[in-house]
Enzyme design. Structure first.
Site, short mmCIF file in Angstrom:
data_model
loop_
_atom_site.label_atom_id
_atom_site.label_comp_id
_atom_site.label_asym_id
_atom_site.label_seq_id
_atom_site.Cartn_x
_atom_site.Cartn_y
_atom_site.Cartn_z
N HIS A 194 49.45 38.82 33.84
CA HIS A 194 48.10 38.80 33.26
C HIS A 194 47.10 38.16 34.22
O HIS A 194 46.04 38.75 34.50
CB HIS A 194 48.13 38.02 31.94
CG HIS A 194 46.81 37.95 31.25
ND1 HIS A 194 46.43 38.85 30.28
CD2 HIS A 194 45.76 37.09 31.40
CE1 HIS A 194 45.19 38.55 29.87
NE2 HIS A 194 44.78 37.49 30.52
N GLU A 195 47.44 36.99 34.71
CA GLU A 195 46.50 36.29 35.60
C GLU A 195 46.36 37.01 36.93
O GLU A 195 45.30 36.97 37.55
CB GLU A 195 46.96 34.84 35.80
CG GLU A 195 47.03 34.01 34.53
CD GLU A 195 45.72 34.00 33.74
OE1 GLU A 195 44.65 34.16 34.34
OE2 GLU A 195 45.79 33.83 32.51
N HIS A 222 43.52 39.52 36.72
CA HIS A 222 42.21 38.90 36.96
C HIS A 222 42.03 38.60 38.45
O HIS A 222 40.98 38.89 39.05
CB HIS A 222 42.08 37.58 36.20
CG HIS A 222 42.07 37.73 34.70
ND1 HIS A 222 41.25 38.62 34.05
CD2 HIS A 222 42.77 37.07 33.73
CE1 HIS A 222 41.44 38.52 32.74
NE2 HIS A 222 42.36 37.59 32.53
#
Length: 352
Positions: free
Chosen positions: A21-22, A25
């Site tokens: 997920h990170e 980003h």
């Protein structure tokens, strides 16, 4: 609950989901020239830190999330490489990238899980000494054709039939490697929460069938999630939101991960895919303090052609964070109350 070891599977499973997920980003921010100050897995005090270029990479003590800290996002920096200096389209891409990677990851997991299982005939590679299959005379090279009168499609189908029979006797039609076909009756035994007969099937690398099985499973998981969200929104949850079938928090997720790990590597991979889908969809919901909340403010900015006052937006996110933490604590309390009930029985109860 048996051995605690299966429940420790939560740590690497959730760690992978958060890291992916990170990373979404992070990579989109980098591609758009945004200065990334920190890439952190976990919260709280750092267990390990290393700096590479302008970015600090950290592993922190509380494994319940992570974050990517970008210049200008919360610190007021206004340089050309700050987050807020980017066009609104770029910021939308950066914020949505985390959830999108969580939606892409399950397709990869499921493909890797099923590519060696789907379409592969159930040919015995080895037999576990002392288990029911050996006592029934099954040997390496034998092919298992039918279970309880139904033709076995592949290894995936075979495993599902054993798990779905609940430990009852199985009528197996076996084509022996030495010639001849016969029927044997085997009663599975339970090991670490899963029913087994003690055979290890051969794999068969089939890209097309693996992709099709992965797609079918992905669609099925999406349907299950959609049904769950629909029940929550409509209030049609058996026993109510605070009841045994209500939403699960960290305690419930750890418990479910342990149950999946006890059932074997394939159920664990499928459950990991399900968690990743859940995380991706949840983060896209327009809830303050989550990515979806930030996306909502960016859409507002795109429509109105001017951003909301940053201080007002921060206040909304802080209030949302407090409410979110309160909900997590409440749900976790309900998770603890459910602990005496075996998880599989809980699932059956909630599915009617």
């Amino acid at each position: 609950m048996g051995s605690i070891l299966p429940y420790l599977a939560f740590i690497p499973v959730f760690g992978v989901l958060v890291t992916v997920h990170e990373f979404g980003h992070f990579i989109v921010a980098k591609l758009n020239g945004v200065k990334v100050l920190e890439f952190s897995i976990g919260f709280g005090p750092p267990l390990a830190r290393v700096q590479r270029g302008e970015t600090v990479y950290a592993l922190r003590a509380v494994p319940l999330g992570g974050y990517v800290r970008m210049a200008g996002m919360d610190d007021g920096e206004t340089g050309p490489r700050s987050f807020n200096a980017q066009p609104v389209g770029n910021r939308l891409a950066i914020i949505s990238a985390g959830a999108l990677t969580n939606l892409i990851l399950p397709a990869i997991i499921l493909f890797l899980a099923f590519v060696g299982q789907a379409g592969a005939p159930v040919v015995v590679q080895s037999v576990v000494a002392g288990d029911p299959a050996q006592h029934a005379g099954i040997a390496p090279g034998d092919r298992l054709l039918e279970v309880n009168g139904q033709r076995v499609q592949d290894v995936v189908d075979f495993r599902a039939r054993i798990a779905g029979n609940g430990g009852g006797p199985l009528d197996l039609v076996v084509q022996h490697a030495g010639g001849g076909t016969g029927t044997v009756v085997i009663t599975p035994v339970q090991t670490d929460g899963r029913w087994i007969i003690g055979v290890v099937p051969r794999g068969s690398f089939d890209l097309a069938k693996g992709a099709q099985a992965a797609m079918d499973q992905y669609v099925g998981l999406l349907g299950s999630l959609a049904g769950g969200f629909g029940d929550l929104l409509s209030g049609h949850v058996p026993g109510g939101l605070a009841g045994p079938c209500g939403p699960s928090g960290p305690v419930g997720i750890v418990r479910a991960t342990g149950e999946a790990a006890s059932a074997g590597w394939l159920p664990l991979l499928v459950f990991t895919a399900f968690l990743s889908l859940n995380l991706g969809i949840l983060n896209l919901l327009p809830i303050p303090a989550l990515d979806g909340g930030r996306l909502l403010f960016l859409v507002y900015e795109a429509v109105r052609r001017r951003p909301l006052d940053p201080q007002k937006e921060q206040r909304v996110h802080y209030i949302g964070l407090v409410v979110l933490i309160g909900l997590i604590l409440l749900i976790s309390f309900n998770d603890v109350l459910r602990l005496p009930t075996p998880f599989q029985a809980l699932v059956a109860r909630c599915q009617g």
